[in-house]
Design a protein around this motif. Structure first.
Motif, mmCIF file in Angstrom:
data_model
loop_
_atom_site.group_PDB
_atom_site.id
_atom_site.type_symbol
_atom_site.label_atom_id
_atom_site.label_comp_id
_atom_site.label_asym_id
_atom_site.label_seq_id
_atom_site.Cartn_x
_atom_site.Cartn_y
_atom_site.Cartn_z
ATOM 1 N N TYR A 1 4.758 8.114 -2.764
ATOM 2 C CA TYR A 1 4.533 8.395 -4.186
ATOM 3 C C TYR A 1 5.829 8.821 -4.881
ATOM 4 N N GLU A 2 6.734 9.430 -4.123
ATOM 5 C CA GLU A 2 8.053 9.775 -4.667
ATOM 6 C C GLU A 2 8.970 8.559 -4.652
ATOM 7 N N ARG A 3 8.957 7.834 -3.545
ATOM 8 C CA ARG A 3 9.835 6.679 -3.375
ATOM 9 C C ARG A 3 9.611 5.631 -4.468
ATOM 10 N N THR B 1 1.718 4.317 -14.339
ATOM 11 C CA THR B 1 3.057 4.498 -13.790
ATOM 12 C C THR B 1 3.101 5.752 -12.929
ATOM 13 N N LEU B 2 3.560 5.585 -11.680
ATOM 14 C CA LEU B 2 3.687 6.727 -10.778
ATOM 15 C C LEU B 2 4.751 7.686 -11.287
ATOM 16 N N GLN B 3 4.413 8.969 -11.296
ATOM 17 C CA GLN B 3 5.361 10.008 -11.679
ATOM 18 C C GLN B 3 5.763 10.861 -10.477
ATOM 19 N N PRO C 1 0.825 -1.205 0.000
ATOM 20 C CA PRO C 1 0.000 0.000 0.000
ATOM 21 C C PRO C 1 0.860 1.256 0.000
ATOM 22 N N LEU C 2 0.352 2.307 -0.592
ATOM 23 C CA LEU C 2 1.009 3.614 -0.582
ATOM 24 C C LEU C 2 0.207 4.462 0.401
ATOM 25 N N LYS C 3 0.772 4.714 1.556
ATOM 26 C CA LYS C 3 0.052 5.370 2.644
ATOM 27 C C LYS C 3 0.459 6.825 2.860
#
Length: 155
Positions: free
Chosen positions: A96-98, A121-123, A89-91
């Motif tokens: 979001y940067e990592r 894809t996360l930017q 999970p992204l908490k």
């Protein structure tokens, strides 16, 4: 106003977080609640070099010791410590940067561009907006609109 369950998790977090970080791990998530007739306290930890069974056992022993000292839970419960898994999970905002460049799925509380689910894809994070590229198009999702987000496996 926070829920009773949320307040309990917050209190547990204030006890558990220092133990986990002092040991060199990241506290990813805490889940606390009843499952059938048992109360379960699940702690998810991570480390840049990954998480193994030995890591979980060490953290479990230290957390258990601290919980016994503080005694925040008035009834018996089962403590489980594990890694967040590949669909982590992204908490936190720094997640979001990592994990920039990784595939992720984001669900929102309400519609963003007429939709509530995005996979791309996360930017990263810019001005409290999660930027995700889906089908070649950058989409900005306000961080406060994110209900759930997690890394996704590519097949």
């Amino acid at each position: 106003m926070s829920s009773k369950k949320g307040k309990a998790q917050e209190e547990l977090g204030s006890i558990i977080l220092p133990v986990v970080t002092e040991m060199g791990y990241e506290l990813v998530d805490i889940q606390y609640g009843r499952e059938g007739s048992k109360w379960i306290l699940r702690i998810f930890i991570d480390h840049p070099e990954g998480i193994g069974l030995d890591d979980c056992e060490m953290v479990s022993r230290q957390v258990e010791k601290r919980l016994d000292e503080e005694d925040p839970i008035p009834h018996s419960y089962v403590l489980e410590v594990s890694s967040p898994g590949i669909e982590r999970p992204l908490k936190l905002p720094h997640d979001y940067e990592r994990f920039k460049g990784r595939l992720a799925t984001i669900k929102t509380y309400g519609p963003v561009d007429g939709r509530r689910k995005f996979t791309g894809t996360l930017q990263g994070l810019k001005d409290d907006q999660v930027i995700i590229t889906e089908n070649g198009k950058n989409i900005s999702i306000p961080l406060e609109m994110v209900s759930r987000a997690h890394l996704t496996i590519e097949f």
